[in-house]
Structures are given as structure tokens and as C-alpha cells.
Design a protein around this motif. Structure first.
Motif, PDB file in Angstrom:
ATOM      1  N   LEU A  74      16.619 -22.430   2.269  1.00  0.00           N
ATOM      2  CA  LEU A  74      17.088 -21.140   1.750  1.00  0.00           C
ATOM      3  C   LEU A  74      17.070 -20.034   2.795  1.00  0.00           C
ATOM      4  O   LEU A  74      17.530 -18.923   2.523  1.00  0.00           O
ATOM      5  CB  LEU A  74      16.206 -20.704   0.569  1.00  0.00           C
ATOM      6  N   LEU A  77      19.958 -17.589   3.357  1.00  0.00           N
ATOM      7  CA  LEU A  77      20.497 -16.838   2.225  1.00  0.00           C
ATOM      8  C   LEU A  77      19.641 -15.613   1.924  1.00  0.00           C
ATOM      9  O   LEU A  77      18.427 -15.722   1.778  1.00  0.00           O
ATOM     10  CB  LEU A  77      20.537 -17.729   0.971  1.00  0.00           C
ATOM     11  N   GLU A  82      23.110 -15.983  -5.279  1.00  0.00           N
ATOM     12  CA  GLU A  82      23.390 -17.239  -4.568  1.00  0.00           C
ATOM     13  C   GLU A  82      22.106 -17.949  -4.166  1.00  0.00           C
ATOM     14  O   GLU A  82      21.970 -19.163  -4.332  1.00  0.00           O
ATOM     15  CB  GLU A  82      24.257 -16.962  -3.332  1.00  0.00           C
ATOM     16  N   ARG A  83      21.141 -17.202  -3.660  1.00  0.00           N
ATOM     17  CA  ARG A  83      19.853 -17.794  -3.270  1.00  0.00           C
ATOM     18  C   ARG A  83      19.120 -18.343  -4.496  1.00  0.00           C
ATOM     19  O   ARG A  83      18.581 -19.442  -4.460  1.00  0.00           O
ATOM     20  CB  ARG A  83      18.993 -16.754  -2.556  1.00  0.00           C
ATOM     21  N   ARG A  86      20.804 -21.588  -5.662  1.00  0.00           N
ATOM     22  CA  ARG A  86      20.518 -22.692  -4.720  1.00  0.00           C
ATOM     23  C   ARG A  86      19.068 -23.143  -4.875  1.00  0.00           C
ATOM     24  O   ARG A  86      18.779 -24.339  -4.855  1.00  0.00           O
ATOM     25  CB  ARG A  86      20.809 -22.253  -3.281  1.00  0.00           C
TER      26      ARG A  86
END
Length: 198
Positions: A74, A77, A82-83, A86
């Protein structure tokens, strides 16, 4: 030939022990309970781990290692939707494979006062979601809004419970996108469009 079997047996023991530690805490989890969970005698369990403290330490180390791997993936990001999505994707895969380890790792967030003080390394979940989950919702001086803290704890709790249930029902593949969608909803992100993709 015996080495891969030993590693697989140790991983299974650690996962079952982690689930018991997460559910009952260190003091209330006996070696006999762990041995029974993995189908070994207490003497057989002690052949793998010399005592309960060693078993607990090994379980936490594996959880930390998984956390570091997720954080590494991660790193590029910035905090945000979005992070978060994910992270849910990665954590769901780990939890479906080793639900006990994830439940133990999340215990640092969901029951922070239940065990002896944890190392900073045990708090990787806070780093993953870029939030200070140790802050209570009534702390008006908190850097993170209480809503975000509650949402992260809710998502992690849902992830732990749902992946345990998916494993018990043998429905890992079918439940995976639903677990991610539920956790994304808890975080306030709605349904991710790619929840079913690995």
C-alpha cells in the motif's frame, strides 16, 4: 520431506491458536484448548512450541509479518478510498486463508485493553487505514474524526467475523466479493466495482 509438513503443521497450529487467543485472550486460552483445536495431544503441541508464551509470540510475529507485507503493497497509495479498497482486498485474502491470525491482529484494534501493552508493530492496522484507532469516539481532541474511527473498527470487525464464517461454511470464493463490499460499505465507500477481482 519432513520440513514442509512441519511448516504446514506449525502454520495450522498458529492459526488455530490465534483464533483462540483473539476470542478468549492470552490468560484464558489453555495449551490443551489449542491442542484439541488442531487434533494434537498437549505433548504433541509442545513438540512444536515449548510453551504458551512462545506460541503467543509466534502468532503475533506471523500477524506482524502479514501486516508489513500489506503495508509494503500500500506504500504508493495515499490515504483515501483507493487505499482503503486495496487494503480490504489484501486483508480479505489473508483472512480467508488464515482467519485466526487476522482475528488476533485485529484484536489490537477491537479490544486494545484486553491484553498486555502491544508494541507499535502490532498496531499496523492503524497504519493501513491511516487512522488512530486507539482514540475513543468520545475524545473530542482526537486528530481523526470519530466517524472514521468507528467505520474502520466496524469494517475490521465485519472482516474478521465474515471470513471466519466463510471458512466454516466452505464458501470462500462466493463470499469474498460480498465480504469486501460489506467492509467497503462500513468504511463509507459504497460497493467497489472490482470487489470480485483478486
Amino acid at each position: 520431506m519432513a520440513r514442509p509438513f512441519r511448516q504446514q503443521a506449525d502454520a495450522e497450529i498458529l492459526d488455530h491458536a490465534s483464533a483462540l487467543f483473539a476470542q478468549h485472550g492470552f490468560a484464558q486460552t489453555s495449551l490443551k484448548a489449542v491442542a484439541d483445536a488442531v487434533g494434537l495431544s498437549k505433548a504433541g503441541l509442545l513438540h512444536h512450541f515449548p510453551n504458551k508464551e512462545a506460541l503467543y509470540a509466534a502468532a503475533h510475529e506471523v500477524a506482524r509479518e502479514q501486516g508489513r507485507r500489506v503495508l509494503d503493497r500500500l506504500a504508493a497509495l495515499p490515504p483515501g478510498r483507493e487505499r482503503d479498497l486495496r487494503a480490504l482486498d489484501l486483508l480479505t485474502d489473508i483472512a480467508l486463508d488464515r482467519p485466526g491470525l487476522v482475528a488476533l491482529a485485529f484484536r489490537a484494534v477491537t479490544a486494545p485493553d484486553a491484553e498486555p501493552a502491544l508494541d507499535a508493530e502490532d498496531m499496523f492496522v492503524s497504519e493501513i487505514f491511516a487512522v488512530d484507532t486507539a482514540v475513543t469516539a468520545v475524545d473530542s481532541t482526537a486528530a481523526d474524526p470519530p466517524e472514521r474511527v468507528v467505520r474502520v473498527i466496524g469494517a475490521l470487525s465485519a472482516l474478521a467475523v465474515l471470513t471466519l464464517a466463510a471458512n466454516q461454511h466452505g464458501e470462500k470464493t462466493a463470499w469474498r466479493p460480498l465480504i469486501i463490499a460489506t467492509c467497503a460499505d462500513a468504511l463509507g465507500h459504497g460497493r467497489p466495482s472490482s470487489a470480485g477481482s483478486p
